[in-house]
Design a protein around this motif. Structure first.
Motif, PDB file in Angstrom:
ATOM      1  N   GLY A 230       6.217  -1.496  11.623  1.00  0.00           N
ATOM      2  CA  GLY A 230       5.557  -0.350  11.019  1.00  0.00           C
ATOM      3  C   GLY A 230       5.376   0.803  11.972  1.00  0.00           C
ATOM      4  O   GLY A 230       5.260   1.957  11.557  1.00  0.00           O
TER       5      GLY A 230
ATOM      6  N   PRO B 258      11.360   4.242   9.700  1.00  0.00           N
ATOM      7  CA  PRO B 258      11.855   3.351   8.634  1.00  0.00           C
ATOM      8  C   PRO B 258      13.320   2.990   8.862  1.00  0.00           C
ATOM      9  O   PRO B 258      14.126   3.831   9.235  1.00  0.00           O
ATOM     10  CB  PRO B 258      11.692   4.202   7.371  1.00  0.00           C
ATOM     11  CG  PRO B 258      10.667   5.226   7.719  1.00  0.00           C
ATOM     12  CD  PRO B 258      10.848   5.516   9.179  1.00  0.00           C
ATOM     13  N   TRP B 259      13.633   1.728   8.658  1.00  0.00           N
ATOM     14  CA  TRP B 259      15.018   1.277   8.794  1.00  0.00           C
ATOM     15  C   TRP B 259      15.709   1.172   7.442  1.00  0.00           C
ATOM     16  O   TRP B 259      16.936   1.157   7.360  1.00  0.00           O
ATOM     17  CB  TRP B 259      15.092  -0.067   9.516  1.00  0.00           C
ATOM     18  CG  TRP B 259      14.340  -1.185   8.809  1.00  0.00           C
ATOM     19  CD1 TRP B 259      13.047  -1.529   9.002  1.00  0.00           C
ATOM     20  CD2 TRP B 259      14.845  -2.066   7.805  1.00  0.00           C
ATOM     21  NE1 TRP B 259      12.695  -2.572   8.185  1.00  0.00           N
ATOM     22  CE2 TRP B 259      13.789  -2.933   7.439  1.00  0.00           C
ATOM     23  CE3 TRP B 259      16.089  -2.224   7.179  1.00  0.00           C
ATOM     24  CZ2 TRP B 259      13.930  -3.927   6.468  1.00  0.00           C
ATOM     25  CZ3 TRP B 259      16.245  -3.212   6.219  1.00  0.00           C
ATOM     26  CH2 TRP B 259      15.167  -4.045   5.875  1.00  0.00           C
TER      27      TRP B 259
ATOM     28  N   THR C  91      16.313   2.839   3.746  1.00  0.00           N
ATOM     29  CA  THR C  91      16.239   4.053   2.936  1.00  0.00           C
ATOM     30  C   THR C  91      16.720   3.732   1.525  1.00  0.00           C
ATOM     31  O   THR C  91      17.804   3.159   1.354  1.00  0.00           O
ATOM     32  CB  THR C  91      17.105   5.177   3.529  1.00  0.00           C
ATOM     33  OG1 THR C  91      16.640   5.485   4.841  1.00  0.00           O
ATOM     34  CG2 THR C  91      17.026   6.429   2.667  1.00  0.00           C
TER      35      THR C  91
ATOM     36  N   LYS D  26       5.122  -0.734   3.941  1.00  0.00           N
ATOM     37  CA  LYS D  26       5.566   0.561   3.423  1.00  0.00           C
ATOM     38  C   LYS D  26       6.146   1.451   4.519  1.00  0.00           C
ATOM     39  O   LYS D  26       6.976   2.327   4.239  1.00  0.00           O
ATOM     40  CB  LYS D  26       4.422   1.270   2.706  1.00  0.00           C
ATOM     41  CG  LYS D  26       3.243   1.649   3.591  1.00  0.00           C
ATOM     42  CD  LYS D  26       2.167   2.352   2.786  1.00  0.00           C
ATOM     43  CE  LYS D  26       0.981   2.731   3.675  1.00  0.00           C
ATOM     44  NZ  LYS D  26      -0.081   3.425   2.884  1.00  0.00           N
ATOM     45  N   ALA D  27       5.720   1.229   5.781  1.00  0.00           N
ATOM     46  CA  ALA D  27       6.243   2.028   6.882  1.00  0.00           C
ATOM     47  C   ALA D  27       7.692   1.691   7.204  1.00  0.00           C
ATOM     48  O   ALA D  27       8.371   2.443   7.907  1.00  0.00           O
ATOM     49  CB  ALA D  27       5.379   1.833   8.125  1.00  0.00           C
ATOM     50  N   GLU D  28       8.191   0.569   6.703  1.00  0.00           N
ATOM     51  CA  GLU D  28       9.581   0.180   6.950  1.00  0.00           C
ATOM     52  C   GLU D  28      10.550   0.874   6.006  1.00  0.00           C
ATOM     53  O   GLU D  28      11.765   0.859   6.223  1.00  0.00           O
ATOM     54  CB  GLU D  28       9.742  -1.335   6.799  1.00  0.00           C
ATOM     55  CG  GLU D  28       8.927  -2.163   7.762  1.00  0.00           C
ATOM     56  CD  GLU D  28       9.155  -3.643   7.558  1.00  0.00           C
ATOM     57  OE1 GLU D  28      10.263  -4.115   7.899  1.00  0.00           O
ATOM     58  OE2 GLU D  28       8.254  -4.330   7.029  1.00  0.00           O
ATOM     59  N   MET D  29      10.028   1.474   4.938  1.00  0.00           N
ATOM     60  CA  MET D  29      10.869   2.010   3.876  1.00  0.00           C
ATOM     61  C   MET D  29      10.680   3.514   3.728  1.00  0.00           C
ATOM     62  O   MET D  29       9.592   4.046   3.898  1.00  0.00           O
ATOM     63  CB  MET D  29      10.537   1.330   2.535  1.00  0.00           C
ATOM     64  CG  MET D  29      10.842  -0.130   2.489  1.00  0.00           C
ATOM     65  SD  MET D  29      10.191  -0.903   0.973  1.00  0.00           S
ATOM     66  CE  MET D  29      10.943   0.117  -0.294  1.00  0.00           C
ATOM     67  N   ARG D  30      11.765   4.173   3.376  1.00  0.00           N
ATOM     68  CA  ARG D  30      11.730   5.583   2.983  1.00  0.00           C
ATOM     69  C   ARG D  30      12.353   5.647   1.591  1.00  0.00           C
ATOM     70  O   ARG D  30      13.492   5.207   1.385  1.00  0.00           O
ATOM     71  CB  ARG D  30      12.538   6.430   3.956  1.00  0.00           C
ATOM     72  CG  ARG D  30      12.594   7.906   3.602  1.00  0.00           C
ATOM     73  CD  ARG D  30      13.648   8.637   4.413  1.00  0.00           C
ATOM     74  NE  ARG D  30      13.341   8.692   5.833  1.00  0.00           N
ATOM     75  CZ  ARG D  30      14.019   8.071   6.778  1.00  0.00           C
ATOM     76  NH1 ARG D  30      15.053   7.272   6.448  1.00  0.00           N
ATOM     77  NH2 ARG D  30      13.709   8.184   8.041  1.00  0.00           N
TER      78      ARG D  30
END
Length: 413
Positions: free
Chosen positions: A6, A10-11, A13, A101-105
């Motif tokens: 996190g 983000p890895w 997308t 949620k910090a891993e995703m955009r």
């Protein structure tokens, strides 16, 4: 793991894309797409866009396999192209259950619901929005009400025919069905037919479609409101049924909540669990029943009444309760006097959870009195009489009295 990742960029997308391909992307989405190293997308999407020499993976596997594949690459840049809004019945919402949620955009495009509403002139706040994609089409049934408007994602053109058959069987064959094919793309087309026509003719529709239904009941249509207390005859049963008057009171005390899980112990034909699911958005129920014949009836009732997600467990309490997810509410409709049933259910019940137990026998009633003396709660005794013909007149026919015990589990219990 999630907290460590996190802190980084983000890895993963996830970009929402329309049926018109790259033209549907915002400048930000297009920039992210151009920078992507690995792209996962449906085959029909990949067929319409140029990904160059980058790694592309057609999304031909199921959602569970997709999640496993993505998680296996955790920390490595991956871009998913998903139809419409990935957070509205989409892969983004699904992956958010397993990722921080910090891993995703997530960059959304207009959802199929938004596009359909814009074409039809329907106000979204007045419409039931559901997904039949990868789900039982019988989930539609609980939304079939006079005057209701429904927007539904579908799995294929066949889903439209199956939905029309459900509407026709319920007496809603006059309902107007709008099938919006390839909405937002160059092949967009809207077909409008009555449900009874579709059910009879079984026409072909494009697999990529959104279904819009304007429900219209014809005389004699079966009306099944969402409030607890469906007619007894709405259920297939062998007499082991919590009657509608008692059922309504029982559900009121169980208190269905959005996303809440209930155990229905000694479920019979499943009436309590089914009505729990119908009463709150995303509500879930596990029904425990020893009789194979009753489990078969229960499964039929769950489909026809719009609760296909009812989880039916074969077995007898308390043994069958082992390893089940912790419930927000428990209903014991049978077996309260059996050793261990209450204790196992009570231990599993979440703090602030509700328990309701009904008894019709003297032994069962005595057990409820004893439990109330220890745990508190409220006791109610109900006796309902229904007017039935006596010759040329009407007389009151009493049903067996039912004792209800309802209790809320304390935070320190």
């Amino acid at each position: 793991m999630a907290s460590e990742v996190g802190a980084k960029a983000p890895w993963l997308t996830i970009i929402g894309i329309g049926d018109n391909g790259l033209d549907s992307l915002t400048p930000l989405a297009r920039t992210l797409f151009d920078a992507a190293q690995t792209i996962i997308a449906p085959e029909r999407v990949l067929a319409r866009i140029d990904c160059g020499t980058r790694e592309t993976i057609p999304w031909t596997f199921g959602i569970k396999e997709t999640i496993a594949f993505v998680l296996a690459r955790r920390g490595t840049p991956v871009t998913i192209l998903a139809t419409g809004d990935p957070m509205f019945y989409g892969v983004g919402a699904t992956l958010m259950r397993d990722l921080d949620k910090a891993e995703m955009r997530v960059i959304p495009s207009p959802s199929a619901f938004s596009l359909a509403a814009s074409r039809l002139g329907w106000a979204l706040q007045d419409v039931a929005m559901i997904s039949l994609h990868g789900r039982s089409v019988h989930g539609l049934a609980s939304h079939v009400q006079p005057g209701n408007r429904i927007l539904a994602l579908t799995s294929s053109g066949r889903t439209v025919v199956e939905a029309a058959q459900i509407l026709s069987a319920r007496g809603f064959g006059r309902s107007e069905m709008h099938v919006l094919e390839h909405i937002g793309g160059p092949d967009e087309r809207i077909k409008i037919l009555r449900a009874d026509r579709i059910a009879a003719d079984k026409p072909d529709f494009a697999d990529f479609n959104t279904l819009a239904i304007a429900c219209e009941a014809q005389p004699g249509a079966v009306l099944l409101p969402s409030v607890p207390g469906l007619p007894d005859e709405a259920f297939e049963h062998d007499g082991q049924l919590t009657k509608r008057e008692v059922r309504a009171v029982t559900l009121a005390r169980l208190g269905p909540v959005p996303g809440g899980l209930m155990w229905d112990v000694g479920a019979g034909c499943g009436s309590i669990g089914i009505e729990w699911i119908r009463s709150a958005r995303g509500a879930k129920a596990i029904a425990i029943e020893a009789s194979e014949a009753r489990r078969t009836m229960m499964a039929h009732n769950a489909l026809t009444l719009g609760a296909p997600g009812l989880d039916i467990i074969a077995g007898t309490a308390p043994d069958a309760l082992a390893d089940l997810a912790m419930p927000d509410a428990v209903f014991i409709g049978g077996g309260i006097s059996h050793d261990g049933v209450f204790e196992v259910a009570w231990d599993a019940l979440k703090p602030s959870g509700r328990m309701v137990a009904n008894a019709v026998t003297v032994e069962g009633e005595a057990r409820l009195f004893a439990l109330q003396a220890v745990h508190g709660g409220e006791l109610i005794r109900m006796q309902v009489s229904r007017a039935e013909p006596v010759g040329r007149y009407l007389g009151w026919k009493p049903m067996m009295p039912v004792t209800l015990w309802s209790v809320t589990k304390g935070l320190d219990a």
